[in-house]
Design a protein around this motif. Sequence first.
Motif, mmCIF file in Angstrom:
data_model
loop_
_atom_site.group_PDB
_atom_site.id
_atom_site.type_symbol
_atom_site.label_atom_id
_atom_site.label_comp_id
_atom_site.label_asym_id
_atom_site.label_seq_id
_atom_site.Cartn_x
_atom_site.Cartn_y
_atom_site.Cartn_z
ATOM 1 N N ASN A 1 -0.294 -3.166 10.005
ATOM 2 C CA ASN A 1 -0.922 -4.439 9.121
ATOM 3 C C ASN A 1 0.140 -5.351 9.219
ATOM 4 N N ARG A 2 1.350 -5.613 9.693
ATOM 5 C CA ARG A 2 2.461 -6.329 9.519
ATOM 6 C C ARG A 2 2.838 -6.597 8.226
ATOM 7 N N LEU A 3 2.729 -6.034 6.919
ATOM 8 C CA LEU A 3 2.492 -5.819 5.454
ATOM 9 C C LEU A 3 4.147 -5.126 5.545
ATOM 10 N N PHE A 4 4.520 -6.317 4.538
ATOM 11 C CA PHE A 4 5.693 -6.100 3.425
ATOM 12 C C PHE A 4 5.429 -5.629 1.841
ATOM 13 N N GLY A 5 5.697 -4.152 1.512
ATOM 14 C CA GLY A 5 5.833 -3.838 -0.042
ATOM 15 C C GLY A 5 6.596 -5.171 -0.954
ATOM 16 N N VAL A 6 6.433 -5.325 -1.347
ATOM 17 C CA VAL A 6 8.101 -5.342 -2.538
ATOM 18 C C VAL A 6 8.184 -4.975 -4.023
ATOM 19 N N ILE A 7 8.807 -4.195 -4.580
ATOM 20 C CA ILE A 7 8.160 -3.588 -5.251
ATOM 21 C C ILE A 7 9.183 -3.905 -6.586
ATOM 22 N N VAL A 8 9.513 -4.453 -7.836
ATOM 23 C CA VAL A 8 9.974 -5.165 -8.853
ATOM 24 C C VAL A 8 9.854 -5.055 -9.906
ATOM 25 N N GLU B 1 5.242 4.324 -9.540
ATOM 26 C CA GLU B 1 4.605 5.045 -8.568
ATOM 27 C C GLU B 1 2.934 4.459 -8.043
ATOM 28 N N GLU B 2 2.554 4.204 -8.747
ATOM 29 C CA GLU B 2 1.302 3.437 -8.669
ATOM 30 C C GLU B 2 1.826 2.075 -7.269
ATOM 31 N N LEU C 1 3.965 2.531 -5.061
ATOM 32 C CA LEU C 1 4.438 3.025 -4.298
ATOM 33 C C LEU C 1 2.792 3.188 -3.003
ATOM 34 N N LYS C 2 1.708 4.582 -4.606
ATOM 35 C CA LYS C 2 0.535 4.549 -3.720
ATOM 36 C C LYS C 2 0.379 3.685 -3.343
ATOM 37 N N LEU C 3 -0.027 2.464 -3.587
ATOM 38 C CA LEU C 3 -1.069 1.612 -2.757
ATOM 39 C C LEU C 3 -0.192 1.183 -1.711
ATOM 40 N N CYS C 4 0.836 1.135 -1.469
ATOM 41 C CA CYS C 4 2.083 0.984 -0.776
ATOM 42 C C CYS C 4 1.672 1.720 0.603
ATOM 43 N N ARG C 5 1.633 3.338 0.878
ATOM 44 C CA ARG C 5 1.109 3.637 1.329
ATOM 45 C C ARG C 5 -0.759 3.927 1.463
ATOM 46 N N GLN C 6 -1.745 3.323 0.597
ATOM 47 C CA GLN C 6 -2.583 3.194 1.217
ATOM 48 C C GLN C 6 -2.665 2.160 2.133
ATOM 49 N N ASN C 7 -2.118 1.109 1.906
ATOM 50 C CA ASN C 7 -2.130 0.208 2.286
ATOM 51 C C ASN C 7 -1.454 0.793 3.825
ATOM 52 N N ARG C 8 -1.047 1.294 4.068
ATOM 53 C CA ARG C 8 -0.460 1.336 4.781
ATOM 54 C C ARG C 8 0.982 0.125 5.523
ATOM 55 N N VAL C 9 1.700 0.498 4.830
ATOM 56 C CA VAL C 9 3.033 -1.471 4.873
ATOM 57 C C VAL C 9 3.710 -0.663 5.946
ATOM 58 N N SER C 10 3.884 -0.983 6.366
ATOM 59 C CA SER C 10 4.996 -1.756 7.764
ATOM 60 C C SER C 10 6.575 -1.270 7.064
ATOM 61 N N GLY C 11 6.641 -1.767 5.827
ATOM 62 C CA GLY C 11 7.928 -1.273 5.438
ATOM 63 C C GLY C 11 7.355 -1.547 3.478
ATOM 64 N N VAL C 12 9.636 -0.834 2.690
ATOM 65 C CA VAL C 12 8.715 -1.305 1.928
ATOM 66 C C VAL C 12 10.777 -1.997 1.211
ATOM 67 N N PHE C 13 10.181 -2.789 0.516
ATOM 68 C CA PHE C 13 11.396 -3.422 -0.771
ATOM 69 C C PHE C 13 11.675 -3.061 -1.939
ATOM 70 N N ASP D 1 12.843 10.127 -11.183
ATOM 71 C CA ASP D 1 12.919 11.335 -10.060
ATOM 72 C C ASP D 1 12.752 9.505 -9.373
ATOM 73 N N ILE D 2 12.889 10.397 -7.414
ATOM 74 C CA ILE D 2 12.192 9.298 -6.830
ATOM 75 C C ILE D 2 11.580 10.082 -5.309
ATOM 76 N N THR D 3 10.148 10.731 -6.080
ATOM 77 C CA THR D 3 9.648 11.825 -4.643
ATOM 78 C C THR D 3 8.531 10.971 -4.334
ATOM 79 N N PRO D 4 8.316 9.322 -4.996
ATOM 80 C CA PRO D 4 7.139 9.273 -5.145
ATOM 81 C C PRO D 4 7.392 8.443 -3.431
ATOM 82 N N PHE D 5 9.603 7.977 -3.501
ATOM 83 C CA PHE D 5 9.767 6.850 -2.556
ATOM 84 C C PHE D 5 10.029 8.193 -1.217
#
Lengths: 330, 330
Positions: free
Chosen positions: B61-68, B107-108, B110-122, B131-135
Amino acid sequence: MTGTTLKEISKALGLSISTVSRALKNHPDISEKTKQKVAELAHTLDYEPNANAISLRTRNNRLFGVIVPSISNFFYDSFISAVEEDSRLHNYNIMILQSGENPLIEEENLKLCRQNRVSGVFACITSQTKDITPFVKLKEQKVPLIFFDKVPPFEGYNKVCIADAESATLATNALIQSGRKSIIALFGNENLSITNKRVNAFKEAIQNVERRINYQVVFCNTTSDAYTLTTDLLNNLPKADGIFCMSDEILCGAMKAVQQKNKSIPKDIAVIALSNGFFPGLYFPEITYVETSGYKLGKAAFARMLECLEDNFETKELTINTTLVKGQSV
Amino acid sequence: MTGTTLKEISKALGLSISTVSRALKNHPDISEKTKQKVAELAHTLDYEPNANAISLRTRNNRLFGVIVPSISNFFYDSFISAVEEDSRLHNYNIMILQSGENPLIEEENLKLCRQNRVSGVFACITSQTKDITPFVKLKEQKVPLIFFDKVPPFEGYNKVCIADAESATLATNALIQSGRKSIIALFGNENLSITNKRVNAFKEAIQNVERRINYQVVFCNTTSDAYTLTTDLLNNLPKADGIFCMSDEILCGAMKAVQQKNKSIPKDIAVIALSNGFFPGLYFPEITYVETSGYKLGKAAFARMLECLEDNFETKELTINTTLVKGQSV
DNA sequence: AAGATGAAAGCAAACGTTTGCGAAAATGTT
DNA sequence: AACATTTTCGCAAACGTTTGCTTTCATCTT
């Protein structure tokens, strides 16, 4: 790689895809036993629904576009935070887009919104935006559009704004009541209706008072504009005893000039701003300001969006009230 | 309502859907004549491809997640701007997500990123994230993950960071070289490795000098922490002649205290900060700072992301150099 | 003139869901 | 025991694309 799918779960359990889908949604047609089984396997397999497939199928992606000139701005930030908060509550996501005061990028961003079939758009236009046909396209496709803060000067759109005139009046009166006689008034981009409303309110407030008050109105687009202009004015008008700042950007520039001139606040000069509240608290003494809350604006905009999603036809123009927050600068 | 589709165009033109699709993509199999016709109709019908359908079909989907932690932060803002800029160039979109220093929301997101099948995450983790298991889930699904700025203390991840130690050393040395003898050193959240690296570098720099230098290290989480702590320290250590600020938030708090105490900069006291550069320019005199550029960090992170998208296996830890930017505060 | 080549376009499956409708099995009713 | 009802589930189409393969012609080759 690509995540578990309903198909995989259904195969593993010897069920049909539809059953699995319904089970996960707690559909009454499905027995508790199968619901259990499905839920369990879905969990161990880390099933996460494919948002794209859902959006495609349901034609509703529960996504809002939020378009702002820049996110490096506490006012917009707080607006976004409010919208984000409520979106989370209502199970929507938001896509934040910056147009960087560039109408071309703004149009790009709108295209993105349309291509992603967003459920609605919150937009604050750039000060350069003259042509709003890209926005009109949205309207044609019946996707709700809420303009906020900087809004186009046309009828027939949803708009949510700070009470521009009121806020300027409040601030000006505070300056007047503290007995100031020579006021430097710093405003933002002259193209924007938001600016003109505030300028007019400022002038009116001054004319409404019997006492003679000098003032000088100037327009500045950036913090550094505000700094140089204030410096100039402070030199040319040594009697200036009050500064009116239309925004945080302007306040920051003006304050730098005041610090440089080594003026004492509020003894030598009073300072007041229309602001979100962050920057005024950064200075000592703290700056008195009229709160133009991005947060409240966001809440109102979201509420309006929800209304639009239910009955799409009407458009409204809303206004957020403002209040004076006393610091020690006036 | 829902926009033109390929099917509609194909029907209107008596062509098949695939032909229309290929025509719009300038596929060599299609004749110029039909390409023309298709392009024309697509234009007049305002055709805009459905991003969801494309993502679903192409699994990209040519989409990156950026989490800050927060976008109300000039450092992250400039990081985001850099990533956004490069994303636009490479035809990617970004989804900006704030976790507000709350691991649950993180964590929410990150879930969004996964559900949107992002191409990558920053991702920049919150200071509460243990705990970084979600990552880890992301990693399992082979979606590239770049930690930046605040990174977890584990091996085997892509990390892009400011040269923490170097920047602190640079700033401390500037203070030392201007002959300061009693330094107030203000640092951020004690949990973060980023903080510890800077503290250690600060202490080391001081010990490396022959002259005896007093210093007091304190930790503060917010601007107002920094303000009250600085006020206290200024009272207790009347001889203090230098302030080291680990971040912009801290600088703002410290400056307020300095203004209140009416200390003259740099005569009475020197001030230096590690900063993105925005806030230091807001004061007069302008604050000398070591540039910890979110923009550069963003550029580096994006470059690393691109590498990961090509060959997914390796992980790297990168570091961005910093430079001293002279103001008049030291 | 007959087969070979190549250009231009169509068929159909697939991506992962949701959902109206029908089927089968279990239960209830007389 | 025969039918009606309810519970539980599966079938298949649809959302809007992309893409490997096939088909249809027109054009070359000899």
